[in-house]
Design a protein around this motif. Structure first.
Motif, PDB file in Angstrom:
ATOM      1  N   LYS A  47       0.828  -1.209   0.000  1.00 23.91           N
ATOM      2  CA  LYS A  47       0.000   0.000   0.000  1.00 23.91           C
ATOM      3  C   LYS A  47       0.861   1.257   0.000  1.00 23.91           C
ATOM      4  O   LYS A  47       0.515   2.263  -0.630  1.00 23.91           O
ATOM      5  N   LEU A  48       1.998   1.208   0.705  1.00 25.69           N
ATOM      6  CA  LEU A  48       2.869   2.378   0.785  1.00 25.69           C
ATOM      7  C   LEU A  48       3.831   2.475  -0.393  1.00 25.69           C
ATOM      8  O   LEU A  48       4.514   3.484  -0.557  1.00 25.69           O
ATOM      9  N   GLY A  49       3.910   1.413  -1.196  1.00 28.10           N
ATOM     10  CA  GLY A  49       4.596   1.535  -2.478  1.00 28.10           C
ATOM     11  C   GLY A  49       6.007   1.003  -2.590  1.00 28.10           C
ATOM     12  O   GLY A  49       6.615   1.080  -3.650  1.00 28.10           O
ATOM     13  N   ARG A  50       6.563   0.400  -1.514  1.00 25.99           N
ATOM     14  CA  ARG A  50       7.908  -0.168  -1.668  1.00 25.99           C
ATOM     15  C   ARG A  50       8.155  -1.268  -0.629  1.00 25.99           C
ATOM     16  O   ARG A  50       7.582  -1.239   0.466  1.00 25.99           O
ATOM     17  N   ILE A  51       9.008  -2.214  -0.978  1.00 24.51           N
ATOM     18  CA  ILE A  51       9.364  -3.297  -0.069  1.00 24.51           C
ATOM     19  C   ILE A  51      10.130  -2.731   1.118  1.00 24.51           C
ATOM     20  O   ILE A  51      11.039  -1.905   0.964  1.00 24.51           O
ATOM     21  N   GLY A  52       9.769  -3.176   2.309  1.00 19.48           N
ATOM     22  CA  GLY A  52      10.454  -2.728   3.507  1.00 19.48           C
ATOM     23  C   GLY A  52      10.097  -1.323   3.944  1.00 19.48           C
ATOM     24  O   GLY A  52      10.785  -0.738   4.789  1.00 19.48           O
ATOM     25  N   ALA A  53       9.013  -0.776   3.413  1.00 28.42           N
ATOM     26  CA  ALA A  53       8.616   0.591   3.776  1.00 28.42           C
ATOM     27  C   ALA A  53       8.223   0.682   5.236  1.00 28.42           C
ATOM     28  O   ALA A  53       8.452   1.696   5.900  1.00 28.42           O
ATOM     29  N   THR A  54       7.629  -0.408   5.763  1.00 28.04           N
ATOM     30  CA  THR A  54       7.047  -0.369   7.098  1.00 28.04           C
ATOM     31  C   THR A  54       7.964  -1.010   8.134  1.00 28.04           C
ATOM     32  O   THR A  54       8.431  -2.136   7.950  1.00 28.04           O
ATOM     33  N   ALA A 167      -2.196   1.751   6.855  1.00 29.03           N
ATOM     34  CA  ALA A 167      -1.472   2.506   5.832  1.00 29.03           C
ATOM     35  C   ALA A 167      -1.981   3.940   5.766  1.00 29.03           C
ATOM     36  O   ALA A 167      -1.197   4.883   5.598  1.00 29.03           O
ATOM     37  N   GLY A 168      -3.295   4.114   5.919  1.00 28.92           N
ATOM     38  CA  GLY A 168      -3.858   5.458   5.895  1.00 28.92           C
ATOM     39  C   GLY A 168      -3.349   6.310   7.046  1.00 28.92           C
ATOM     40  O   GLY A 168      -3.004   7.487   6.863  1.00 28.92           O
ATOM     41  N   LYS A 169      -3.303   5.735   8.247  1.00 35.40           N
ATOM     42  CA  LYS A 169      -2.817   6.478   9.413  1.00 35.40           C
ATOM     43  C   LYS A 169      -1.331   6.802   9.282  1.00 35.40           C
ATOM     44  O   LYS A 169      -0.885   7.913   9.594  1.00 35.40           O
ATOM     45  N   LEU A 170      -0.524   5.839   8.811  1.00 39.20           N
ATOM     46  CA  LEU A 170       0.904   6.095   8.657  1.00 39.20           C
ATOM     47  C   LEU A 170       1.159   7.173   7.619  1.00 39.20           C
ATOM     48  O   LEU A 170       2.022   8.048   7.808  1.00 39.20           O
ATOM     49  N   THR A 171       0.400   7.148   6.529  1.00 33.91           N
ATOM     50  CA  THR A 171       0.545   8.179   5.495  1.00 33.91           C
ATOM     51  C   THR A 171       0.164   9.550   6.047  1.00 33.91           C
ATOM     52  O   THR A 171       0.845  10.555   5.801  1.00 33.91           O
TER      53      THR A 171
END
Length: 479
Positions: A47-54, A167-171
């Motif tokens: 959802k955030l667009g990249r591997i290991g983003a979170t 994902a919405g809250k992190l964004t």
């Protein structure tokens, strides 16, 4: 490295170790919470667009061998953007788990940053105070009284819902400037961001949960918040207090109904469905209600009171996609209404513009032309009592809008109503206009307008329009 600036990890998973013991799933040994972590890592990253983003933290997997459990967990909590609580009977029995919740709430304020995964059917009053009223995500199968199968459809559905919220809250938090401020200040800054407009999606019976969730997801994609965002207590007084607080923020009341209703008691004689509707109506909130056409046969509903409630004239029989479209159309209509400025304070005899809700854009066209001439106006749709308004107001003109959504039968009926209203206003009869937008709507007329009706359209010249304005400005008693 965390996705959200100013934190060392994005998500802290708080759980009881008993819920992560190995179990056999379709011949494969998994640990339930560890598997949840792996899936969240994958799904939120997508959802955030990249591997290991979170950055996700989970004690047993993330502690170094020589670290103190207490200090490491305490440090991680204070440096985490969001807390995921895996709520279960084991969780309630763990003092450490409940300490983690308290530490996170005390550190962060936790406004919108706490997420509950329900792994058991825990009564509201038994839940830890910090998460008691959170709706959460249901990973518990009530039929078999066990957690959802990680390889099942229902698990995937709840996982995706949790992924969207996280994902919405992190964004949202990443987009909030946080450098040089404390974590508590970060929480307050995030909370201070203007909230999106809200709709109230009424609470229903458990059999409607999946459909209600689909409606909630749809509405959120339109840019609206969905209320309630918390679980209401069952006591009538407490329920009503929280309900009215949420309704005060809502632009629209949406109610999905089914074959069953909540229990009617002495404290809540109309059931929770009826209570929610009654308070919304008392607050003057627009309502839209429906049941699924294929799932509900009103005639076969056994409870007489609920049958009457579902069979009310304002309840629509629709499929899910039709109901979504109806909600979207209603929200667009309400947005148009809000964009309508107040009528100019230029006279005691405004022009009444009558229109169906779906054609407000056409009504605004004629409104703008009237406003440019400094003429007062009032837009009235089909839900308002036209005849009653005419009794208490003297209008200098009556405009009937024949727009894209209008039907010839409705226009024909309203022309007769306008005739009656005009005659009732002797000796000063209001000027009457039939306004076509677009001009091609003239071809759909089912009857000729009465002689006193002037006809203009959205393509009419200024000279034609000025004839109507002149008539409005120089109305004289009929001799």
């Amino acid at each position: 490295m965390a996705y959200v600036t100013g934190f060392e990890q994005d998500i802290f998973i708080s759980y009881a170790q008993v819920d992560n013991t190995p179990s056999d799933r379709n011949g494969r040994e998994i640990r339930w919470v560890s598997y949840l972590k792996d899936q969240l890592q994958k799904r939120v990253d997508q959802k955030l667009g990249r591997i290991g983003a979170t950055g996700i933290w989970m004690d047993l997997e993330d502690l170094a061998g020589n670290e103190s459990v207490t200090s490491a967990i305490d440090s991680a909590i204070h440096k985490t953007a969001a807390l995921v609580v895996v709520l279960s009977d084991g969780y309630l029995s763990s003092m450490w788990c409940q300490k983690e919740i308290r530490a996170f709430v005390e550190s962060a304020g936790a406004q919108g940053r706490l997420f509950v995964v329900h792994l058991a059917d825990i009564a509201l009053e038994k839940r830890p105070e910090g998460i008691r009223d959170l709706i959460g995500f249901n990973f518990f199968d009530r039929e078999v009284q066990a957690e959802l199968d990680p390889f099942g459809t229902e698990y995937s559905r709840e996982l995706l819902k949790l992924r969207e919220k996280l994902a919405g809250k992190l964004t949202e938090m990443k987009q909030t400037p946080v450098s040089g401020v404390s974590k508590r200040a970060v929480s307050q800054t995030v909370a201070a961001v203007p909230a999106a407009p809200a709709i109230y999606l009424a609470e229903g019976t458990p059999d409607l949960d999946d459909t209600r969730d689909a409606l909630a997801t749809f509405v959120e994609k339109l840019g609206y918040r969905v209320l309630p965002a918390k679980v209401y207590p069952r006591g009538a007084e407490e329920f009503t207090e929280m309900l009215e607080t949420d309704l005060a923020q809502a632009k629209l009341f949406v109610q999905l109904l089914g074959s069953f209703g909540t229990r009617r008691t002495e404290d809540v004689p109309e059931g929770y469905e009826g209570l929610q509707l009654a308070r919304a109506q008392a607050a003057g909130i627009p309502t839209i209600r429906a049941y699924e056409r294929e799932a509900v046969d009103v005639k076969t509903i056994k409870n007489e009171a609920h049958r009457a409630f579902v069979g009310a004239s304002d309840v629509m029989a629709q499929d899910l996609e039709e109901f979504k479209a109806a909600i979207k159309a209603k929200l667009e209509e309400l947005a148009l209404r809000e964009a309508k400025p107040a009528a100019p304070e230029t006279g005691d005899n405004p022009v009444l513009i009558h229109v169906i809700g779906g054609d407000l854009a056409a009504a605004f066209q004629i409104r703008d032309r009237l406003a440019s001439q400094n003429m007062a106006y009032e837009i009235v749709d089909e839900t308002e009592p036209l005849e009653e308004l005419a009794k208490i107001r003297d209008y200098s003109g009556l405009v009937l809008v024949f727009g894209e959504k209008s039907e010839g039968k409705w226009i024909k009926q309203k022309m007769r109503t306008f005739m009656d209203l005009r005659l009732s206003k002797q000796p000063v009869e209001p000027a009457c206009v039939l306004y076509f937008a677009p001009p091609e709507k003239r071809n759909q007329m089912l009857a000729s307008p009465p002689p006193f009706f002037r006809t203009i359209d959205s393509g009419s010249s200024e000279q034609e329009f000025q004839k109507f304005i002149t008539e409005l400005k120089f109305r004289r008693p009929v001799l």
